[in-house]
Write a protein that holds these residues in place. Structure first.
Motif, mmCIF file in Angstrom:
data_model
loop_
_atom_site.group_PDB
_atom_site.id
_atom_site.type_symbol
_atom_site.label_atom_id
_atom_site.label_comp_id
_atom_site.label_asym_id
_atom_site.label_seq_id
_atom_site.Cartn_x
_atom_site.Cartn_y
_atom_site.Cartn_z
ATOM 1 N N ASP A 136 30.750 63.727 50.681
ATOM 2 C CA ASP A 136 31.805 64.188 49.829
ATOM 3 C C ASP A 136 31.050 65.504 49.191
ATOM 4 O O ASP A 136 31.798 66.358 48.446
ATOM 5 N N LYS A 137 29.937 65.337 48.868
ATOM 6 C CA LYS A 137 29.202 66.274 48.266
ATOM 7 C C LYS A 137 29.388 67.796 49.059
ATOM 8 O O LYS A 137 29.645 68.710 48.539
ATOM 9 N N THR A 138 29.319 67.591 50.469
ATOM 10 C CA THR A 138 29.218 68.642 51.304
ATOM 11 C C THR A 138 30.824 69.371 51.180
ATOM 12 O O THR A 138 30.918 70.429 50.956
ATOM 13 N N GLU A 139 31.843 68.460 51.109
ATOM 14 C CA GLU A 139 33.062 68.817 50.784
ATOM 15 C C GLU A 139 33.478 69.435 49.590
ATOM 16 O O GLU A 139 34.152 70.414 49.507
ATOM 17 N N LEU A 140 33.025 68.917 48.571
ATOM 18 C CA LEU A 140 33.079 69.772 47.303
ATOM 19 C C LEU A 140 32.184 71.048 47.188
ATOM 20 O O LEU A 140 32.884 72.045 46.585
ATOM 21 N N LEU A 141 31.154 71.196 47.800
ATOM 22 C CA LEU A 141 30.440 72.636 48.008
ATOM 23 C C LEU A 141 31.290 73.501 48.672
ATOM 24 O O LEU A 141 31.473 74.647 48.485
ATOM 25 N N THR A 142 31.895 73.056 50.008
ATOM 26 C CA THR A 142 32.832 73.776 50.751
ATOM 27 C C THR A 142 34.146 74.262 49.901
ATOM 28 O O THR A 142 34.286 75.385 49.881
ATOM 29 N N LEU A 143 34.732 73.089 49.219
ATOM 30 C CA LEU A 143 35.807 73.737 48.235
ATOM 31 C C LEU A 143 35.513 74.760 47.049
ATOM 32 O O LEU A 143 36.000 75.888 46.888
ATOM 33 N N ALA A 144 34.249 74.649 46.693
ATOM 34 C CA ALA A 144 33.702 75.579 45.524
ATOM 35 C C ALA A 144 33.400 76.932 46.185
ATOM 36 O O ALA A 144 33.868 78.085 45.680
ATOM 37 N N GLN A 145 33.139 76.781 47.475
ATOM 38 C CA GLN A 145 32.561 78.181 48.024
ATOM 39 C C GLN A 145 34.094 78.996 48.385
ATOM 40 O O GLN A 145 34.245 80.052 48.270
ATOM 41 N N GLU A 146 34.994 78.378 49.000
ATOM 42 C CA GLU A 146 36.303 78.617 49.391
ATOM 43 C C GLU A 146 36.861 79.249 48.205
ATOM 44 O O GLU A 146 37.673 80.123 48.284
ATOM 45 N N TRP A 147 36.898 78.598 46.873
ATOM 46 C CA TRP A 147 37.466 79.044 45.854
ATOM 47 C C TRP A 147 36.687 79.885 44.976
ATOM 48 O O TRP A 147 37.379 80.529 43.907
ATOM 49 N N GLY A 148 35.675 80.290 45.484
ATOM 50 C CA GLY A 148 34.886 81.214 44.823
ATOM 51 C C GLY A 148 33.923 80.951 43.302
ATOM 52 O O GLY A 148 33.697 81.786 42.399
ATOM 53 N N TYR A 149 33.861 79.606 43.350
ATOM 54 C CA TYR A 149 33.084 79.211 42.104
ATOM 55 C C TYR A 149 31.572 79.159 42.702
ATOM 56 O O TYR A 149 31.047 78.066 43.411
#
Length: 284
Positions: free
Chosen positions: A16-29
């Protein structure tokens, strides 16, 4: 770089942490050049990102989309199939077997030569190819029309070629070839100049359906005239179909046995009659 604000602790798995990091990267956070989970959560709290349900698709919708991936793949539309496959992987409704099937498809991308053929078909670009048949003989073909069709668990390149030598079909269909895709050498496909034909060659075939088949038969896409009862005989149904390859036609109608009679053209009727006589001899 200073950082202010109260901290929170998230108890989540590494996945789940990896998924959150991926989402943050995709959305530019980001925090510097690294993905920033805190920034992502802050954006959600401030309603800068919208949270939507990811488990409200019906089972029927999922099944249809999984089936469409297969249909697009069989039709050579690989990029379109990948788009839908990636969309499905984002859904939590996907069952484990379905997810494994989609992941396997994405992990096994078609070879470059297959993508090249798909491109030629889309662009209506004539091409030449080499083909090795089941007897290991090498054939060279000049292709002026091509389609990819799924037959009996395999994919075939069905194409109109200038060459007819070795084709055992009736004269009207000798330009049509049905080539197994997995027998195409990877480096033997080149574009050529010339005209792309609008379709394969076809003949019209009339069949009469009897007994249970007359009632159970469902119209197919290449039927010119939908099934109709013969005038004056409500026990026989007439079907007229476009046929581009008699090999595949025979494999279909022979499984119907005595419930299907090929009426015309005569040369096709004679061929199927001969096949039946040869079969009968084996039981003599």
């Amino acid at each position: 770089m200073s950082r202010k604000g109260k901290s929170i602790t998230l108890s989540i798995s590494e996945r789940d942490k990896t998924e959150l990091l991926t989402l943050a990267q995709e959305w530019g956070y980001l925090w510097g050049e690294r993905a920033n989970i805190s920034g992502l959560i802050e954006a959600i709290a401030r309603r800068q990102l919208k949270i939507a349900p990811n488990n409200n698709w019906s089972e029927l919708r999922i099944k249809i989309l999984v089936k469409i991936v297969g249909i697009l793949t069989d039709g050579g539309k690989i990029e379109e199939a990948k788009i839908i496959a990636n969309l499905l992987l984002e859904r939590s409704e996907l069952s484990i077997p379905q997810r494994q099937k989609i992941e396997k498809f994405l992990d096994n991308s078609p070879p470059p030569w297959r993508l090249e053929i798909d491109s030629y078909i889309r662009r209506q670009q004539p091409f030449q190819l080499s083909y090795q048949d089941a007897a290991s003989r090498l054939w060279n073909f000049t292709v002026r029309h091509a389609e990819i069709n799924h037959r009996e668990k395999r994919e075939y390149l069905e194409c109109w070629c200038e060459e007819t030598e070795g084709n055992l079909d009736i004269p009207e269909l000798m330009h049509n070839w049905s080539l197994r895709l997995d027998r195409l050498p990877e480096t033997a496909i080149v574009p050529i100049d010339g005209k792309w034909l609008p379709s394969l060659d076809y003949i019209e075939v009339e069949m009469h359906l009897l007994r249970g088949l007359a009632f159970a038969y469902k119209s197919k896409s290449n039927d010119i005239i939908p099934p109709e009862w013969l005038e004056g005989d409500k026990r026989v149904r007439r079907v007229v179909r476009r046929v581009s390859n008699t090999f595949w036609f025979f494999r279909e109608v022979l499984q119907y046995g005595a419930d299907c009679v090929v009426v015309s053209p005569e040369k096709l009727r004679s061929r199927i009659k001969q096949k039946l006589l040869e079969t009968l001899e084996h039981y003599s």
